[in-house]
Structure formats: structure tokens, C-alpha cells
Design a protein around this motif. Structure first.
Motif, PDB file in Angstrom:
ATOM      1  N   SER A  51      26.432  -8.279 -12.411  1.00  0.00           N
ATOM      2  CA  SER A  51      27.969  -8.009 -11.663  1.00  0.00           C
ATOM      3  C   SER A  51      29.020  -8.876 -12.491  1.00  0.00           C
ATOM      4  O   SER A  51      30.127  -8.520 -12.211  1.00  0.00           O
ATOM      5  N   MET A  52      28.585  -9.804 -13.498  1.00  0.00           N
ATOM      6  CA  MET A  52      29.490 -10.594 -14.147  1.00  0.00           C
ATOM      7  C   MET A  52      30.191  -9.754 -15.301  1.00  0.00           C
ATOM      8  O   MET A  52      29.553  -8.846 -15.675  1.00  0.00           O
ATOM      9  N   ASP A  53      31.449 -10.022 -15.605  1.00  0.00           N
ATOM     10  CA  ASP A  53      32.153  -9.071 -16.332  1.00  0.00           C
ATOM     11  C   ASP A  53      31.716  -8.775 -17.858  1.00  0.00           C
ATOM     12  O   ASP A  53      32.039  -8.002 -18.415  1.00  0.00           O
ATOM     13  N   GLU A  54      31.420 -10.074 -18.113  1.00  0.00           N
ATOM     14  CA  GLU A  54      30.950 -10.319 -19.680  1.00  0.00           C
ATOM     15  C   GLU A  54      29.771  -9.659 -19.856  1.00  0.00           C
ATOM     16  O   GLU A  54      29.256  -9.342 -21.068  1.00  0.00           O
ATOM     17  N   VAL A  55      28.837  -9.553 -18.891  1.00  0.00           N
ATOM     18  CA  VAL A  55      27.343  -9.016 -19.216  1.00  0.00           C
ATOM     19  C   VAL A  55      27.186  -7.466 -19.197  1.00  0.00           C
ATOM     20  O   VAL A  55      27.773  -6.795 -18.373  1.00  0.00           O
ATOM     21  N   ILE A  56      26.781  -6.981 -20.210  1.00  0.00           N
ATOM     22  CA  ILE A  56      26.478  -5.545 -20.552  1.00  0.00           C
ATOM     23  C   ILE A  56      25.116  -5.064 -20.169  1.00  0.00           C
ATOM     24  O   ILE A  56      24.798  -3.984 -19.904  1.00  0.00           O
ATOM     25  N   LYS A  74      28.986  -8.681 -24.185  1.00  0.00           N
ATOM     26  CA  LYS A  74      30.057  -8.137 -24.818  1.00  0.00           C
ATOM     27  C   LYS A  74      30.247  -9.016 -26.283  1.00  0.00           C
ATOM     28  O   LYS A  74      30.102 -10.157 -26.175  1.00  0.00           O
ATOM     29  N   GLN A  75      30.595  -8.274 -27.252  1.00  0.00           N
ATOM     30  CA  GLN A  75      30.651  -8.768 -28.625  1.00  0.00           C
ATOM     31  C   GLN A  75      31.660 -10.032 -28.553  1.00  0.00           C
ATOM     32  O   GLN A  75      31.218 -11.195 -29.016  1.00  0.00           O
ATOM     33  N   PHE A  76      32.900  -9.973 -27.996  1.00  0.00           N
ATOM     34  CA  PHE A  76      33.892 -11.190 -27.922  1.00  0.00           C
ATOM     35  C   PHE A  76      33.346 -12.132 -27.124  1.00  0.00           C
ATOM     36  O   PHE A  76      33.546 -13.497 -27.488  1.00  0.00           O
ATOM     37  N   ASP A  77      32.675 -11.856 -26.058  1.00  0.00           N
ATOM     38  CA  ASP A  77      32.231 -12.876 -25.037  1.00  0.00           C
ATOM     39  C   ASP A  77      30.900 -13.728 -25.838  1.00  0.00           C
ATOM     40  O   ASP A  77      30.615 -14.827 -25.162  1.00  0.00           O
ATOM     41  N   ARG A  78      30.658 -13.473 -26.939  1.00  0.00           N
ATOM     42  CA  ARG A  78      29.593 -14.301 -27.719  1.00  0.00           C
ATOM     43  C   ARG A  78      30.041 -15.689 -27.836  1.00  0.00           C
ATOM     44  O   ARG A  78      29.308 -16.458 -28.041  1.00  0.00           O
ATOM     45  N   PHE A  79      31.610 -15.965 -27.930  1.00  0.00           N
ATOM     46  CA  PHE A  79      32.112 -17.241 -28.177  1.00  0.00           C
ATOM     47  C   PHE A  79      31.812 -18.247 -26.934  1.00  0.00           C
ATOM     48  O   PHE A  79      32.086 -19.438 -27.280  1.00  0.00           O
ATOM     49  N   PHE A  80      31.607 -17.504 -25.858  1.00  0.00           N
ATOM     50  CA  PHE A  80      31.517 -18.461 -24.576  1.00  0.00           C
ATOM     51  C   PHE A  80      30.164 -18.365 -24.021  1.00  0.00           C
ATOM     52  O   PHE A  80      29.992 -18.289 -22.635  1.00  0.00           O
ATOM     53  N   LEU A  81      29.201 -18.352 -24.703  1.00  0.00           N
ATOM     54  CA  LEU A  81      27.686 -18.246 -24.224  1.00  0.00           C
ATOM     55  C   LEU A  81      27.290 -19.285 -23.192  1.00  0.00           C
ATOM     56  O   LEU A  81      26.642 -19.017 -22.237  1.00  0.00           O
ATOM     57  N   ASP A  82      27.654 -20.439 -23.535  1.00  0.00           N
ATOM     58  CA  ASP A  82      27.260 -21.785 -22.839  1.00  0.00           C
ATOM     59  C   ASP A  82      28.064 -21.448 -21.322  1.00  0.00           C
ATOM     60  O   ASP A  82      27.218 -21.721 -20.429  1.00  0.00           O
ATOM     61  N   ARG A  83      29.108 -21.097 -21.474  1.00  0.00           N
ATOM     62  CA  ARG A  83      29.806 -20.949 -20.170  1.00  0.00           C
ATOM     63  C   ARG A  83      29.273 -19.683 -19.409  1.00  0.00           C
ATOM     64  O   ARG A  83      29.010 -19.743 -18.229  1.00  0.00           O
ATOM     65  N   ILE A  84      28.690 -18.778 -19.981  1.00  0.00           N
ATOM     66  CA  ILE A  84      28.295 -17.631 -19.421  1.00  0.00           C
ATOM     67  C   ILE A  84      26.834 -17.951 -18.755  1.00  0.00           C
ATOM     68  O   ILE A  84      26.443 -17.427 -17.647  1.00  0.00           O
ATOM     69  N   ARG A  85      26.105 -18.548 -19.592  1.00  0.00           N
ATOM     70  CA  ARG A  85      24.725 -19.041 -19.222  1.00  0.00           C
ATOM     71  C   ARG A  85      24.759 -19.866 -17.901  1.00  0.00           C
ATOM     72  O   ARG A  85      24.132 -19.576 -17.035  1.00  0.00           O
ATOM     73  N   LYS A  86      25.680 -20.795 -17.870  1.00  0.00           N
ATOM     74  CA  LYS A  86      25.882 -21.815 -16.867  1.00  0.00           C
ATOM     75  C   LYS A  86      26.162 -20.975 -15.527  1.00  0.00           C
ATOM     76  O   LYS A  86      25.786 -21.204 -14.451  1.00  0.00           O
ATOM     77  N   HIS A 102      15.870 -19.836 -15.078  1.00  0.00           N
ATOM     78  CA  HIS A 102      16.025 -19.883 -16.739  1.00  0.00           C
ATOM     79  C   HIS A 102      16.949 -18.825 -16.927  1.00  0.00           C
ATOM     80  O   HIS A 102      16.327 -17.481 -16.710  1.00  0.00           O
ATOM     81  N   VAL A 103      17.911 -19.090 -17.564  1.00  0.00           N
ATOM     82  CA  VAL A 103      18.703 -18.022 -18.156  1.00  0.00           C
ATOM     83  C   VAL A 103      19.014 -18.237 -19.808  1.00  0.00           C
ATOM     84  O   VAL A 103      19.305 -19.258 -19.985  1.00  0.00           O
ATOM     85  N   SER A 104      18.903 -17.092 -20.196  1.00  0.00           N
ATOM     86  CA  SER A 104      18.929 -16.981 -21.930  1.00  0.00           C
ATOM     87  C   SER A 104      19.871 -16.048 -22.420  1.00  0.00           C
ATOM     88  O   SER A 104      19.826 -15.067 -21.844  1.00  0.00           O
ATOM     89  N   THR A 105      20.394 -16.101 -23.672  1.00  0.00           N
ATOM     90  CA  THR A 105      21.429 -15.201 -24.223  1.00  0.00           C
ATOM     91  C   THR A 105      20.692 -14.722 -25.431  1.00  0.00           C
ATOM     92  O   THR A 105      21.226 -13.949 -26.487  1.00  0.00           O
ATOM     93  N   ASP A 106      19.587 -15.232 -25.752  1.00  0.00           N
ATOM     94  CA  ASP A 106      18.774 -15.053 -26.949  1.00  0.00           C
ATOM     95  C   ASP A 106      18.253 -13.563 -27.179  1.00  0.00           C
ATOM     96  O   ASP A 106      17.674 -13.097 -26.173  1.00  0.00           O
TER      97      ASP A 106
END
Length: 143
Positions: A51-56, A74-86, A102-106
Motif C-alpha cells: 500500500s506504500m506509494d514507493e513500493v512496486i 520505484k527507480q527514483f525512490d531508491r535514493f530513500f531506501l533507509d526511510r522506506i525500509r524503516k 525483517h525488511v530488505s530492499t536487496d
């Protein structure tokens, strides 16, 4: 003649933007409760994170009291990975306060969880094998 060329060039500028519209409609794989390991917590956690806007795209699984989630953003939101994971961690932890989240963007973790989801969904995995895969996924998340 120059008007036709200008209109053609303007229409070419808008075509790539039209292609991006369908990417946000990714739905998580339903695993269900009738499998080897109950995955209802993971399914609900995936819905929360999706449901988060950044997640595809999102993958996840549950083992014992651990909930592992891997997200693709999303590609642009990769700059904010820490905030998205948190933010994803906090939302899932709020829903399941007793679970270890446990949340990962790897990408590697995403692919491993996707493979595990498919095996659980097809009932092609035993509990002992799941435990081995958890150790492997935990190692990817740590390092």
C-alpha cells in the motif's frame, strides 16, 4: 508542414510516460493457510507494505515468529531506501507487535523470497528445507 513535425515530436515526448502507468499494479502472490507453513501473516504484511506509494513489488514469508519482507521500489525512490525500509518495518511491526520483522530492499533477498514463496505455494518444500533457506536468507540480509 512544420506544425505536423512539432505535433509529432510533442506526441513522442508523452509516449514513454504512458508506459509507466501499469507498473504500480503488482499484486503479491497469495500463499494461504493450507500449506506446509501458515503464511497468513506474511500475506497481510505484504498487503500493508504494498500500500506504500514507493513500493512496486513485494515478496515475503513467515517462519515461526519471523516475518521476512523484501520490497522492490520505484527507480527514483531508491535514493530513500533507509526511510522506506524503516516505514515498512514500522507498519508491519505495528500490525504484528510480537513478531520479529525483517525488511530488505536487496534484489538477492527479493529473488530468494520469491523462490521460497513459489515452493511453499506448490507444496514442494518440507519444513526442514524451509529452515535451511531461512538461514540463507538471513545471511543475505546481514551481509
Amino acid at each position: 508542414m512544420s506544425r505536423v513535425i512539432v505535433l509529432f515530436l510533442i506526441s513522442l515526448l508523452f509516449l514513454p510516460g504512458c508506459n509507466m502507468a501499469g507498473q504500480g499494479e503488482v499484486k503479491p502472490l497469495y500463499i494461504g493457510a493450507n500449506k506446509v507453513i501458515d503464511q497468513t501473516k506474511a500475506d497481510e504484511a505484504k498487503q500493508i507494505v504494498l500500500s506504500m506509494d514507493e513500493v512496486i513489488a513485494v515478496r515475503g514469508a513467515t517462519f515461526k515468529e519471523d516475518i521476512y519482507i523484501a520490497v522492490s521500489v520505484k527507480q527514483f525512490d531508491r535514493f530513500f531506501l533507509d526511510r522506506i525500509r524503516k516505514e515498512a518495518h514500522d507498519k508491519v511491526k505495528k500490525r504484528f507487535p510480537d513478531a520479529k520483522v525483517h525488511v530488505s530492499t536487496d534484489k538477492k533477498v527479493f529473488l530468494e523470497l520469491e523462490k521460497l514463496e513459489q515452493q511453499i505455494n506448490n507444496n514442494k518444500v518440507e519444513v526442514a528445507d524451509v529452515e535451511k533457506q531461512w538461514i540463507k536468507i538471513e545471511d543475505f540480509m546481514k551481509g
